[in-house]
Write an enzyme that holds these catalytic residues in place. Sequence first.
Site, PDB file in Angstrom:
ATOM      1  N   SER A   1     -43.497 -58.395 -31.988  1.00 44.60           N
ATOM      2  CA  SER A   1     -42.198 -58.058 -32.566  1.00 44.60           C
ATOM      3  C   SER A   1     -42.324 -57.464 -33.967  1.00 44.60           C
ATOM      4  O   SER A   1     -43.215 -57.834 -34.740  1.00 44.60           O
ATOM      5  CB  SER A   1     -41.356 -59.329 -32.642  1.00 44.60           C
ATOM      6  OG  SER A   1     -40.216 -59.123 -33.438  1.00 44.60           O
TER       7      SER A   1
ATOM      8  N   TYR B   1     -38.010 -52.428 -34.202  1.00 50.71           N
ATOM      9  CA  TYR B   1     -36.588 -52.374 -34.520  1.00 50.71           C
ATOM     10  C   TYR B   1     -36.465 -51.250 -35.535  1.00 50.71           C
ATOM     11  O   TYR B   1     -37.008 -51.355 -36.647  1.00 50.71           O
ATOM     12  CB  TYR B   1     -36.118 -53.688 -35.148  1.00 50.71           C
ATOM     13  CG  TYR B   1     -35.880 -54.805 -34.161  1.00 50.71           C
ATOM     14  CD1 TYR B   1     -35.147 -54.596 -32.991  1.00 50.71           C
ATOM     15  CD2 TYR B   1     -36.354 -56.101 -34.415  1.00 50.71           C
ATOM     16  CE1 TYR B   1     -34.915 -55.631 -32.094  1.00 50.71           C
ATOM     17  CE2 TYR B   1     -36.118 -57.135 -33.518  1.00 50.71           C
ATOM     18  CZ  TYR B   1     -35.395 -56.895 -32.364  1.00 50.71           C
ATOM     19  OH  TYR B   1     -35.157 -57.914 -31.487  1.00 50.71           O
TER      20      TYR B   1
ATOM     21  N   THR C   1     -36.837 -51.273 -29.216  1.00 48.21           N
ATOM     22  CA  THR C   1     -35.771 -52.121 -28.665  1.00 48.21           C
ATOM     23  C   THR C   1     -34.422 -51.546 -29.084  1.00 48.21           C
ATOM     24  O   THR C   1     -34.148 -51.351 -30.272  1.00 48.21           O
ATOM     25  CB  THR C   1     -35.934 -53.572 -29.152  1.00 48.21           C
ATOM     26  OG1 THR C   1     -37.176 -54.058 -28.648  1.00 48.21           O
ATOM     27  CG2 THR C   1     -34.807 -54.465 -28.645  1.00 48.21           C
TER      28      THR C   1
ATOM     29  N   LYS D   1     -36.777 -50.468 -24.618  1.00 50.19           N
ATOM     30  CA  LYS D   1     -36.449 -51.816 -24.132  1.00 50.19           C
ATOM     31  C   LYS D   1     -34.954 -52.074 -24.298  1.00 50.19           C
ATOM     32  O   LYS D   1     -34.387 -51.785 -25.361  1.00 50.19           O
ATOM     33  CB  LYS D   1     -37.248 -52.859 -24.915  1.00 50.19           C
ATOM     34  CG  LYS D   1     -36.921 -54.311 -24.588  1.00 50.19           C
ATOM     35  CD  LYS D   1     -37.954 -55.241 -25.206  1.00 50.19           C
ATOM     36  CE  LYS D   1     -37.701 -56.699 -24.872  1.00 50.19           C
ATOM     37  NZ  LYS D   1     -36.714 -57.337 -25.737  1.00 50.19           N
TER      38      LYS D   1
ATOM     39  N   HIS E   1     -32.163 -58.793 -23.275  1.00 52.10           N
ATOM     40  CA  HIS E   1     -32.585 -59.575 -24.434  1.00 52.10           C
ATOM     41  C   HIS E   1     -32.394 -61.081 -24.178  1.00 52.10           C
ATOM     42  O   HIS E   1     -32.048 -61.848 -25.077  1.00 52.10           O
ATOM     43  CB  HIS E   1     -31.789 -59.146 -25.671  1.00 52.10           C
ATOM     44  CG  HIS E   1     -32.551 -59.216 -26.962  1.00 52.10           C
ATOM     45  ND1 HIS E   1     -33.120 -58.111 -27.554  1.00 52.10           N
ATOM     46  CD2 HIS E   1     -32.842 -60.251 -27.790  1.00 52.10           C
ATOM     47  CE1 HIS E   1     -33.706 -58.473 -28.701  1.00 52.10           C
ATOM     48  NE2 HIS E   1     -33.556 -59.778 -28.853  1.00 52.10           N
TER      49      HIS E   1
HETATM   50  C1  FNR Z   1     -36.255 -62.414 -28.365  1.00 49.65           C
HETATM   51  N1  FNR Z   1     -36.338 -61.099 -27.910  1.00 49.65           N
HETATM   52  C2  FNR Z   1     -36.786 -60.101 -28.748  1.00 49.65           C
HETATM   53  N2  FNR Z   1     -36.912 -58.823 -28.317  1.00 49.65           N
HETATM   54  C3  FNR Z   1     -37.386 -57.856 -29.119  1.00 49.65           C
HETATM   55  O1  FNR Z   1     -37.488 -56.711 -28.689  1.00 49.65           O
HETATM   56  N3  FNR Z   1     -37.771 -58.157 -30.395  1.00 49.65           N
HETATM   57  C4  FNR Z   1     -37.670 -59.399 -30.914  1.00 49.65           C
HETATM   58  O2  FNR Z   1     -38.023 -59.637 -32.053  1.00 49.65           O
HETATM   59  C5  FNR Z   1     -37.145 -60.409 -30.076  1.00 49.65           C
HETATM   60  N4  FNR Z   1     -36.993 -61.681 -30.557  1.00 49.65           N
HETATM   61  C6  FNR Z   1     -36.575 -62.690 -29.716  1.00 49.65           C
HETATM   62  C7  FNR Z   1     -36.491 -63.992 -30.189  1.00 49.65           C
HETATM   63  C8  FNR Z   1     -36.138 -65.031 -29.338  1.00 49.65           C
HETATM   64  C9  FNR Z   1     -36.108 -66.430 -29.862  1.00 49.65           C
HETATM   65  C10 FNR Z   1     -35.868 -64.759 -27.979  1.00 49.65           C
HETATM   66  C11 FNR Z   1     -35.543 -65.872 -27.010  1.00 49.65           C
HETATM   67  C12 FNR Z   1     -35.905 -63.465 -27.513  1.00 49.65           C
HETATM   68  C13 FNR Z   1     -36.041 -60.781 -26.500  1.00 49.65           C
HETATM   69  C14 FNR Z   1     -37.293 -60.932 -25.645  1.00 49.65           C
HETATM   70  O3  FNR Z   1     -38.201 -59.888 -25.874  1.00 49.65           O
HETATM   71  C15 FNR Z   1     -36.937 -60.915 -24.138  1.00 49.65           C
HETATM   72  O4  FNR Z   1     -36.142 -59.781 -23.863  1.00 49.65           O
HETATM   73  C16 FNR Z   1     -36.187 -62.183 -23.715  1.00 49.65           C
HETATM   74  O5  FNR Z   1     -36.818 -63.315 -24.263  1.00 49.65           O
HETATM   75  C17 FNR Z   1     -36.133 -62.280 -22.206  1.00 49.65           C
HETATM   76  O6  FNR Z   1     -35.358 -63.369 -21.799  1.00 49.65           O
HETATM   77  P1  FNR Z   1     -35.983 -64.761 -21.301  1.00 49.65           P
HETATM   78  O7  FNR Z   1     -36.751 -64.492 -20.049  1.00 49.65           O
HETATM   79  O8  FNR Z   1     -36.856 -65.269 -22.405  1.00 49.65           O
HETATM   80  O9  FNR Z   1     -34.787 -65.640 -21.092  1.00 49.65           O
END
Ligand code: FNR
Length: 396
Positions: free
Chosen positions: A131, A155, A181, A263, A287
């Site tokens: 990330s 980002y 993303t 994404k 997400h």
């Molecule tokens: C994320 N996700 C996420 N995505 C991204 O592109 N950059 C990021 O910094 C983050 N940070 C983040 C923090 C937390 C705590 C979570 C739970 C999720 C989204 C992540 O990449 C992914 O899309 C989701 O976690 C998918 O859902 P599930 O399977 O974890 O429920």
Amino acid sequence: MEPPAQPGLDRQLEIYKAGLSGVTPALPIAYAALEQKARESLPPESYDYVAGGAASEDTMRENLAAFQRWRIVPRMLRNVSQRDLTVELLGDRLPAPFLLAPIGVQGIVHSEAEMAVARAASSLEVPIVLSTVSSKPMEQVADAMGTTPAWFQLYTPRDRQLAASLLSRAENAGYRAVVVTLDTHILGWRPRDLQRAFLPFLRGLGLANYFTDPVFRQDLPQPPERDPVAAIMKWTTLFSDLSLTWEDIDELRKMTRLPMILKGILHPEDARLAVKHGMAGVIVSNHGGRQVDGAIAALDALPDVVQAVDGGIPVLFDSGIRGGSDAFKALALGAKAVLLGRPYIWGLAVAGETGVREVLQNFLADFDLAMALSGCDSVRKLDSSLLWSAQPVQTV
Ligand code: FNR
């Protein structure tokens, strides 16, 4: 450590044999028990930050419910003594069709954060997506990955010079792709975090890539180490950019030689545009239900995106993958690979590097067994003829 030849069988035997000496797995095997154990080990605000979703959390629940609407119809007598789980992605051969999703600010669940994750993932040759808002600088994490592929998630900051700097650092550090993303150009409405008035970034957490960046640092009156508050305030002014359009994607592409993946794609028309704009792949994702409450479950969006892309670029998937059967279903619906999200963070919370490694080993074993027991000897042969749905499938 090498990825095992028979991940399912080897893992089962390892566990059952240890049982003969009275040893049972330290980490809970079932997802719900793992999450519960993580909850017990974490400060409540950290647990809620990871576990929570947008508004009523309806989409977060739907992400899981969508998997239940699809059922696997196993085939018999198909000689599955060897399973080929490997998949080729952007020129790299992966031992299994999964990667670790970018999850920011892992320092709130474990002090070793992304370093522990990188060590665990690389020991099994599982790629990670790091990330932008990681707790450790991208160069250190890349070192810990060794030769296992790592991708950098961007980002897009309002300051495009900073975007260019982050991208060139990622390229120099050896990241092999950039994942932009799109669904988080501003944070969703998250009641759990709002209730606790907890946003880690405002406490200086998850900003390692910014604080170590020469462009970010250049016009700060004091370096972030001396005046963190000023640095955090600067970050608040440039994190989100609501003006982004496809033209910005074209601009970003010119800033790097790395292949670019988008994404957060849910609409088939956006998938078509991604192909048109020269993207190397898309990730169907909402997400994890953290952004638009009421958004379509990611799995429900997958078939239309696959159809729209029509084999032109790989379609990856996340949001709701909890076990091997989930990965099986997403692949059967056309995903080339899936990204594991919250489950590995719970492993990190409970037992650091060991916890992540065990989550990955268990996930791989579960997936391998789902393949064998469903009569599939290669991930390339997974398709929707192996699935059954009680409901008519709608399209956008
Ligand atoms: C994320 N996700 C996420 N995505 C991204 O592109 N950059 C990021 O910094 C983050 N940070 C983040 C923090 C937390 C705590 C979570 C739970 C999720 C989204 C992540 O990449 C992914 O899309 C989701 O976690 C998918 O859902 P599930 O399977 O974890 O429920």
